[in-house]
Write a protein that holds these residues in place. Sequence first.
Motif: not given
Length: 408
Positions: A158-172
């Motif tokens: 949860y938290g920063i880890d999840a947001h980092a994954h989401r940001g990477a996926l959204s960019s791809s």
Amino acid sequence: MEPSDLPGLALVQVLGPQEALSLIQSSDSSNARVEQLVTEVLNEAGTERWTGLAEVLTRWRPRLADVAPERDLATLARLHGQLLVPEDHSWPTALEDLQLGAPLALWCRGDHALIPEQEKCIAVVGSRDNTSYGANVSMEIASSLVQRDFTVISGGAYGIDAHAHRGALSSSLGATGAPLLSPRHPSGGRAPGQGDDGYDSPDGAPPTIAVMAGGVDRFYPSGNEDLLRTIAERGLVIAEVPPGTNPTRYRFLQRNRLIAALCSVTVVVEARWRSGALNTAHHAESLSRLVGAVPGSVYSANSAGCHRLLKEGSAVCVTDAADVAELAGGMGQHLAVEPHVDPALHDGLGTSDLLLLDALPLRTATTIEKLCVVAGLSAATVLAGLGRLEALGLAERLAGGWKRTSRK
């Protein structure tokens, strides 16, 4: 055996995996020769004195009933995953820096067969109870890093880890404006190039990798199941423990060393004074990896850990993906572009010229004598300074004396 169980890893190094398992399965209470060799390996690794082979055998043997490699491999095959071992050509060589603490294998779940080289991997980690500031920063950094052809690695929490994954996926996905979930093929099956749940299979390196503390067959935490499932389809989910293994606090802490080892830079976005993200940063520092920390409000407890890293000199201050990419690059690579700022009027002036410029009136002209009094300079210094200021277009001579040049 548990992750980073150094006596067990030393035993495997001495005997090899098959003979090490045979010794554990045997009825031997100890083996003097093997114990001597294991002790030598542990001493070379700088490990503290251990309790001996007899004690660790009694610790490992109760777990033999749960050892079922055929079952674990069948589970992995059902998930379309693969098992990586150090002998494989696709084994990430960055893990060798862990030396004796390197994992025996990696259980991988995803469409990507290769983990990118260390130079192309960036860890983005932080607190579970993040603020909106931390969420925005982590997503922006991760998204921009993927656009720069980096892979973002985190722990799927949860938290920063999840947001980092989401940001990477959204960019791809966002580069083409495609939705996160692609429509099913009209026939009810998958469209060409789509994953098991209708996701487009990206080419090249995975945008993000989640390193799990438990088995790859169990998405933990359950609240991130949809996110982790998307990572498995778009990127890669890996673990050093076999399927069916439950995550524990110890396994979370040991998982952090893998995140740090796989990446050239570890970025801590938000972390409290005592945080698991700091554990990852300390692993990275011990491996001579670079650590970046995002500064936050001095009133925010969620940034206390980041400020601690900066204060102790363990981390470099980073504010965006350009800063992180510059850390990850070699000499002269990924240099951040300095913002263009128009020069100020007083740039490059000496102390006496600055005093003289401040003494010049804006509207009416003044005499040399008055300038000497106001600026506190000698007549010779004032005359020389007026000449320099006039050449720079900062002062002008009038009938009644001197004044500052008007700026339109």
